[in-house]
Design a protein around this motif. Structure first.
Motif, PDB file in Angstrom:
ATOM      1  N   VAL A 160       0.851  -1.186   0.000  1.00 57.52           N
ATOM      2  CA  VAL A 160       0.000   0.000   0.000  1.00 57.52           C
ATOM      3  C   VAL A 160       0.886   1.236   0.000  1.00 57.52           C
ATOM      4  CG1 VAL A 160      -1.669   1.319   1.375  1.00 57.52           C
ATOM      5  CG2 VAL A 160      -1.927  -1.173   1.100  1.00 57.52           C
ATOM      6  N   ASP A 161       0.557   2.180  -0.856  1.00 61.27           N
ATOM      7  CA  ASP A 161       1.359   3.403  -0.954  1.00 61.27           C
ATOM      8  C   ASP A 161       1.124   4.354   0.206  1.00 61.27           C
ATOM      9  OD1 ASP A 161       1.834   2.333  -3.582  1.00 61.27           O
ATOM     10  OD2 ASP A 161       2.363   4.366  -4.222  1.00 61.27           O
ATOM     11  N   VAL A 162      -0.147   4.486   0.614  1.00 62.84           N
ATOM     12  CA  VAL A 162      -0.477   5.461   1.647  1.00 62.84           C
ATOM     13  C   VAL A 162      -1.788   5.077   2.313  1.00 62.84           C
ATOM     14  CG1 VAL A 162      -1.636   7.043   0.032  1.00 62.84           C
ATOM     15  CG2 VAL A 162      -0.697   7.945   2.161  1.00 62.84           C
ATOM     16  N   LEU A 163      -1.870   5.308   3.619  1.00 68.50           N
ATOM     17  CA  LEU A 163      -3.086   5.097   4.406  1.00 68.50           C
ATOM     18  C   LEU A 163      -3.681   6.468   4.688  1.00 68.50           C
ATOM     19  CD1 LEU A 163      -4.969   3.282   6.150  1.00 68.50           C
ATOM     20  CD2 LEU A 163      -3.335   3.633   8.036  1.00 68.50           C
ATOM     21  N   GLU A 164      -4.927   6.660   4.287  1.00 71.22           N
ATOM     22  CA  GLU A 164      -5.551   7.981   4.388  1.00 71.22           C
ATOM     23  C   GLU A 164      -6.508   8.068   5.578  1.00 71.22           C
ATOM     24  OE1 GLU A 164      -8.313  10.998   1.671  1.00 71.22           O
ATOM     25  OE2 GLU A 164      -7.494   9.160   0.794  1.00 71.22           O
ATOM     26  N   GLN A 165      -6.275   9.014   6.456  1.00 71.59           N
ATOM     27  CA  GLN A 165      -7.134   9.363   7.589  1.00 71.59           C
ATOM     28  C   GLN A 165      -7.794   8.139   8.228  1.00 71.59           C
ATOM     29  OE1 GLN A 165      -7.402  12.841   8.472  1.00 71.59           O
ATOM     30  NE2 GLN A 165      -8.138  11.994  10.408  1.00 71.59           N
TER      31      GLN A 165
ATOM     32  N   TRP B  83      -2.552  10.577  19.086  1.00 77.61           N
ATOM     33  CA  TRP B  83      -1.557   9.529  19.313  1.00 77.61           C
ATOM     34  C   TRP B  83      -0.612   9.354  18.118  1.00 77.61           C
ATOM     35  CZ3 TRP B  83      -0.993   5.217  16.216  1.00 77.61           C
ATOM     36  CH2 TRP B  83      -2.022   4.955  15.304  1.00 77.61           C
ATOM     37  N   LEU B  84      -1.008   9.878  16.953  1.00 76.22           N
ATOM     38  CA  LEU B  84      -0.161   9.749  15.765  1.00 76.22           C
ATOM     39  C   LEU B  84       1.105  10.604  15.848  1.00 76.22           C
ATOM     40  CD1 LEU B  84      -2.847   9.728  12.914  1.00 76.22           C
ATOM     41  CD2 LEU B  84      -1.292   7.855  13.509  1.00 76.22           C
ATOM     42  N   ALA B  85       1.147  11.558  16.748  1.00 81.66           N
ATOM     43  CA  ALA B  85       2.345  12.396  16.890  1.00 81.66           C
ATOM     44  C   ALA B  85       3.544  11.505  17.222  1.00 81.66           C
ATOM     45  CB  ALA B  85       2.139  13.439  17.975  1.00 81.66           C
ATOM     46  N   GLY B  86       4.515  11.511  16.357  1.00 81.75           N
ATOM     47  CA  GLY B  86       5.702  10.703  16.557  1.00 81.75           C
ATOM     48  C   GLY B  86       5.605   9.280  16.046  1.00 81.75           C
ATOM     49  N   PHE B  87       4.400   8.820  15.673  1.00 82.42           N
ATOM     50  CA  PHE B  87       4.246   7.447  15.165  1.00 82.42           C
ATOM     51  C   PHE B  87       4.735   7.378  13.721  1.00 82.42           C
ATOM     52  CE2 PHE B  87       1.753   4.336  12.759  1.00 82.42           C
ATOM     53  CZ  PHE B  87       2.034   3.170  13.470  1.00 82.42           C
ATOM     54  N   ARG B  88       5.513   6.370  13.423  1.00 80.92           N
ATOM     55  CA  ARG B  88       5.971   6.133  12.058  1.00 80.92           C
ATOM     56  C   ARG B  88       5.870   4.644  11.766  1.00 80.92           C
ATOM     57  NH1 ARG B  88       5.464  10.705  12.263  1.00 80.92           N
ATOM     58  NH2 ARG B  88       6.787  12.416  11.539  1.00 80.92           N
ATOM     59  N   GLY B  89       5.003   4.291  10.830  1.00 84.43           N
ATOM     60  CA  GLY B  89       4.877   2.910  10.407  1.00 84.43           C
ATOM     61  C   GLY B  89       5.541   2.704   9.062  1.00 84.43           C
ATOM     62  N   PRO B  90       5.471   1.505   8.527  1.00 83.69           N
ATOM     63  CA  PRO B  90       6.089   1.240   7.230  1.00 83.69           C
ATOM     64  C   PRO B  90       5.353   1.879   6.054  1.00 83.69           C
ATOM     65  CG  PRO B  90       4.914  -0.702   8.019  1.00 83.69           C
ATOM     66  CD  PRO B  90       4.911   0.289   9.144  1.00 83.69           C
ATOM     67  N   VAL B  91       4.111   2.330   6.296  1.00 85.12           N
ATOM     68  CA  VAL B  91       3.309   2.977   5.258  1.00 85.12           C
ATOM     69  C   VAL B  91       2.961   4.387   5.739  1.00 85.12           C
ATOM     70  CG1 VAL B  91       1.105   2.941   4.018  1.00 85.12           C
ATOM     71  CG2 VAL B  91       2.365   0.808   4.399  1.00 85.12           C
ATOM     72  N   PRO B  92       3.190   5.421   4.938  1.00 85.46           N
ATOM     73  CA  PRO B  92       2.874   6.790   5.371  1.00 85.46           C
ATOM     74  C   PRO B  92       1.374   6.991   5.557  1.00 85.46           C
ATOM     75  CG  PRO B  92       3.472   6.759   3.048  1.00 85.46           C
ATOM     76  CD  PRO B  92       3.777   5.393   3.580  1.00 85.46           C
ATOM     77  N   ILE B  93       1.042   7.927   6.442  1.00 86.88           N
ATOM     78  CA  ILE B  93      -0.359   8.232   6.738  1.00 86.88           C
ATOM     79  C   ILE B  93      -0.656   9.652   6.256  1.00 86.88           C
ATOM     80  CG2 ILE B  93      -2.125   8.398   8.522  1.00 86.88           C
ATOM     81  CD1 ILE B  93      -0.566   6.425  10.182  1.00 86.88           C
ATOM     82  N   CYS B  94      -1.783   9.783   5.567  1.00 84.68           N
ATOM     83  CA  CYS B  94      -2.180  11.048   4.947  1.00 84.68           C
ATOM     84  C   CYS B  94      -3.386  11.623   5.680  1.00 84.68           C
ATOM     85  CB  CYS B  94      -2.519  10.807   3.477  1.00 84.68           C
ATOM     86  SG  CYS B  94      -3.143  12.247   2.580  1.00 84.68           S
TER      87      CYS B  94
END
Length: 327
Positions: A197-202, A211-222
């Motif tokens: 998956v290229d990107v996970l949206e909202q 909670w997303l502040a500072g979170f980094r997964g293998p797929v970017p979040i938009c």
């Protein structure tokens, strides 16, 4: 000679149901604005969105409140500053861009000093259904370069895997429309990576995404619902790696370009998105799409009948409307 303003509600039946986690849409309801001066008319469109407290009635009322300024010779900056970011301002802003282009005999691209919008790959949307039906829908358009997969919290990973198996080569955007929680996002990340998956949206509600502040997964979040205008960018940049710029959120092309440029300056990824709308809502958004990593502009493709002369799609590529349609 002063400007004259007309605003109305238009309805476009969909050719098939558009189902996301919030519900099912069978009709696109839009507000159409026409601003005329010296025999020249500019057009714009906005899509009121209940998620943001908007309706056809409230948007028409906002436009009526701005009538005196629009017709009375106020500057564009004055008109826009008097309206809130949203569908009503989008329709007015885009109508004024169109009017100004026609009056000056210069295209919007020429006024911006950029190249004319050309064909752009656009996401084609796979709406929520059973994994089997979603796989069938994906297989029918598997040659398209980019698919958007709508999911909810019921069996999203099965849906994503089914679409990926049916369309092994397409880039994928996964869009839960705020229906996931933190636990599901964390659990889904390995599957999203597995399915390329290229990107996970909202994924989560905008009000619950701290909670997303500072979170980094293998797929970017938009960010989508979490970002409307450039004023949101400071907080959003700490939680997301990309943003979805929609003219109906920013309140027009003017603010959309400002937000897109500011995001790029921060090194953020950029999506050019839309509501389910007609080609009149897409033509201005093509200027944002030229800057974007992903374009998601298939709104008019869901209509049974679009406005004449509008955009058209072939093999997952969106082509600009006929000359003179807008801008």
């Amino acid at each position: 000679m002063s400007r004259t303003l007309k605003a109305r509600a238009d309805r476009f039946a969909l050719s098939r149901p558009f189902r996301i986690s919030r519900g099912i849409k069978t009709v696109a309801e839009v507000v159409t604005v026409e601003v005329a001066m010296d025999g020249v008319t500019g057009r714009g469109e906005g899509v009121p969105y209940p998620r943001y407290g908007e309706s056809i009635e409230s948007s028409l009322a906002e436009i009526e409140d701005a009538r005196a300024a629009i017709e009375g010779g106020a500057s564009v900056a004055e008109i826009l500053s008097g309206m809130r970011a949203g569908a009503a301002r989008n329709a007015v802003d885009c109508a004024i861009w169109d009017l100004t282009a026609k009056q000056s005999r210069r295209s919007v691209a020429q006024m911006l000093g950029v190249a004319e919008p050309g064909p752009v790959p656009t996401a084609l949307t796979i709406v929520i259904d059973t994994p089997r039906i979603m796989a069938e829908a994906a297989a029918a358009i598997s040659d398209a370069p980019l698919l958007k997969v709508k999911v909810d919290a019921t069996e999203p990973l099965a849906m994503i895997r089914a679409v990926r198996a049916a369309a092994p080569d397409a880039a994928l955007i996964v869009d839960p429309n705020e229906s996931w929680d933190e636990a599901l996002v964390r659990a889904a990340m390995p599957v999203l990576a597995e399915c390329r998956v290229d990107v996970l949206e909202q994924p989560c509600k905008a009000e619950e995404d701290g909670w997303l502040a500072g979170f980094r997964g293998p797929v970017p979040i938009c960010a989508d619902e979490s970002v409307h205008t450039v004023d949101d960018l400071d907080s959003v940049a700490a939680r997301y790696q990309a943003i979805n710029v929609k003219l109906d959120k920013t309140g027009g092309l003017t603010a959309a370009l400002e937000l897109a440029k500011a995001a790029r300056e921060r090194g953020m990824g950029l999506m050019s998105g839309c509501m389910v709308c007609s080609s009149l809502g897409i033509a201005p958004a093509l200027h944002v799409a030229q800057m974007a990593d992903w374009a998601d502009l298939d709104g008019p493709l869901w209509l049974a009948d679009d406005r004449p002369g509008g955009v058209w799609e072939a093999n997952g590529t969106m082509h600009p409307p006929e000359e003179g349609f807008w801008g």
